[in-house]
Design an enzyme around this catalytic site. Structure first.
Site, PDB file in Angstrom:
ATOM      1  NE  ARG A  98       6.632 -39.184   9.461  1.00  0.00           N
ATOM      2  CZ  ARG A  98       6.793 -38.026   9.715  1.00  0.00           C
ATOM      3  NH1 ARG A  98       8.410 -37.597   9.679  1.00  0.00           N
ATOM      4  NH2 ARG A  98       5.935 -36.986   9.861  1.00  0.00           N
ATOM      5  CG  HIS A 158       2.489 -35.334   6.451  1.00  0.00           C
ATOM      6  ND1 HIS A 158       2.006 -36.086   7.486  1.00  0.00           N
ATOM      7  CD2 HIS A 158       3.422 -34.306   6.872  1.00  0.00           C
ATOM      8  CE1 HIS A 158       2.829 -35.697   8.648  1.00  0.00           C
ATOM      9  NE2 HIS A 158       3.641 -34.455   8.418  1.00  0.00           N
ATOM     10  CD  GLN A 206       2.290 -30.460   9.505  1.00  0.00           C
ATOM     11  OE1 GLN A 206       3.028 -31.053  10.117  1.00  0.00           O
ATOM     12  NE2 GLN A 206       1.951 -29.190  10.219  1.00  0.00           N
ATOM     13  CG  ASP A 248       7.393 -29.459   2.835  1.00  0.00           C
ATOM     14  OD1 ASP A 248       8.085 -29.263   3.807  1.00  0.00           O
ATOM     15  OD2 ASP A 248       6.856 -30.672   2.482  1.00  0.00           O
ATOM     16  CB  CYS A 259       4.850 -29.476   7.591  1.00  0.00           C
ATOM     17  SG  CYS A 259       6.075 -29.850   6.336  1.00  0.00           S
ATOM     18  NE  ARG A 318       0.981 -33.022  12.819  1.00  0.00           N
ATOM     19  CZ  ARG A 318       1.922 -33.848  12.188  1.00  0.00           C
ATOM     20  NH1 ARG A 318       3.096 -33.288  11.797  1.00  0.00           N
ATOM     21  NH2 ARG A 318       1.815 -35.136  12.380  1.00  0.00           N
TER      22      ARG A 318
HETATM   23  N1  NVA Z   1       7.929 -32.913   2.605  1.00  0.00           N
HETATM   24  C1  NVA Z   1       8.443 -33.148   3.691  1.00  0.00           C
HETATM   25  C2  NVA Z   1       7.482 -33.027   4.877  1.00  0.00           C
HETATM   26  C3  NVA Z   1       8.228 -33.296   6.231  1.00  0.00           C
HETATM   27  C4  NVA Z   1       7.343 -33.260   7.542  1.00  0.00           C
HETATM   28  C5  NVA Z   1       9.055 -34.736   3.505  1.00  0.00           C
HETATM   29  O1  NVA Z   1       8.467 -35.421   3.282  1.00  0.00           O
HETATM   30  O2  NVA Z   1      10.309 -34.841   4.237  1.00  0.00           O
HETATM   31  N1   CP Z   2       5.839 -31.865  10.329  1.00  0.00           N
HETATM   32  C1   CP Z   2       6.274 -33.128  10.661  1.00  0.00           C
HETATM   33  O1   CP Z   2       5.630 -34.146  10.212  1.00  0.00           O
HETATM   34  O2   CP Z   2       7.327 -33.328  11.413  1.00  0.00           O
HETATM   35  P1   CP Z   2       8.181 -34.440  11.799  1.00  0.00           P
HETATM   36  O3   CP Z   2       8.699 -34.806  10.419  1.00  0.00           O
HETATM   37  O4   CP Z   2       9.031 -33.846  12.919  1.00  0.00           O
HETATM   38  O5   CP Z   2       7.340 -35.189  12.107  1.00  0.00           O
END
Ligand code: NVA
Ligand code: CP
Length: 298
Positions: free
Chosen positions: A101, A128, A131, A216, A256, A284
């Site tokens: 990540r 992502h 997801q 989101d 998500c 997930r």
């Molecule tokens: N768009 C959000 C998704 C979190 C799971 C982010 O990147 O923070």
């Molecule tokens: N939806 C998602 O990726 O959640 P987290 O940021 O908690 O992993």
């Protein structure tokens, strides 16, 4: 050897991605049918916070008789400037798969180029894909088929939105997006999918007759300092009951998570008795298991 990686939904053949989602549904129903991954280790490198993704991967590996290890940038030499290529070479010589990540998608690509084991995108600024496996699984569980469906994306043209654009091609649905000016998804990605995506400014038009409505957060991880400016830009893009009333009466709502009630989604929509966001979150784990099984089983 050319490794399989999962940096975006387009990295694997569409038939394989569809099979992973189908397998996730099966694994949820019959968890004991999972292929053992005994003595295999998933390395996880997280440069951003996570609840669902981390828990899903760790529990998935445990339930498959394997193990996982969690590294942050700060706690590893990555935070002290060790090159990504060197880190990839070393870490991949000891583990069987790596989930990352991070911020720039190019970091993932560089890691993957230098890794001797599969690399999974656990979220980057651009995509992502993990997801989306869970989202499509959830849709199939509730509606049986997504081919030909109408999906509405409301809000930021972010990593989730861009993953929905890829998903529209892999799973053969139409995506209607409503994004404020200057918050659109990548223009090249849009033109590569112009036959199946529509971009506008009007959430009501995007949602009309949709089978699935998705949103989101307005400020993603790494954009916290833009929160106030984004709240202004996204006013009018909240998914609430009035907006959802323009969708098909059987439409599902997905997010998500984590969500901000009263911001991008109303509490009423998120906490509705028939909301599928909690299935989506649980999925997930099942879909991560199916993905790991696919990447780790020879
Ligand atoms: N768009 C959000 C998704 C979190 C799971 C982010 O990147 O923070
Ligand atoms: N939806 C998602 O990726 O959640 P987290 O940021 O908690 O992993």
């Amino acid at each position: 050897m050319q490794q399989k990686h999962f940096l975006s939904l387009k990295d694997l053949p569409a038939a394989d991605v569809i099979a992973i989602v189908r397998r996730a549904i099966e694994l949820k129903q019959n968890p004991d049918t999972v292929t053992s991954q005994a003595r295999k280790t998933l390395g996880m490198i997280f440069e951003k916070a996570s609840t669902r993704t981390r828990v899903a991967f760790e529990v998935a590996m445990t339930q498959m008789d394997g193990s996982s290890l969690f590294l942050t940038t700060d706690a590893s030499q990555l935070g002290r400037g060790e090159p990504i290529a060197d880190s990839a070479r070393v870490i991949s010589s000891m583990v069987d798969c790596v989930a990352i990540r991070t911020f720039a998608h190019s970091t993932l690509e560089e890691f993957a180029r230098n890794s001797s084991v599969p690399v999974i995108n656990a979220l980057s600024d651009d995509f992502h894909p993990c997801q989306l496996l869970a989202d499509i699984q959830t849709f199939l569980e509730h509606h049986g088929e997504i081919k030909g469906a109408k999906v509405a994306w409301i809000g930021d043209g972010n990593n989730m939105c861009q993953s929905y654009i890829n998903a529209s091609a892999v799973f053969d649905f139409h995506l209607n997006m409503a994004c404020p000016e200057n918050f659109e998804p990548d223009s090249q990605l849009l033109s590569a999918h112009e036959d199946r995506v529509t971009l506008g400014r009007d959430p009501v038009a995007a949602v009309k007759d949709a089978d699935l409505v998705v949103t989101d957060v307005w400020a993603s991880m790494g954009q916290e300092q833009e929160q106030a400016q984004r709240e202004q830009a996204f006013a009018g893009f909240r998914v609430d009951s009035e907006l959802v009333s323009h969708a098909d009466e059987r439409a599902l709502f997905m997010h998500c998570l984590p969500a901000h009630r009263g911001e991008e989604v109303s509490a009423e929509v998120l906490d509705a008795e028939d909301a599928v966001v909690w299935d989506e979150a649980e999925n997930r784990m099942h879909s991560q298991k199916a993905l790991l099984e696919y990447l780790l089983t020879p």
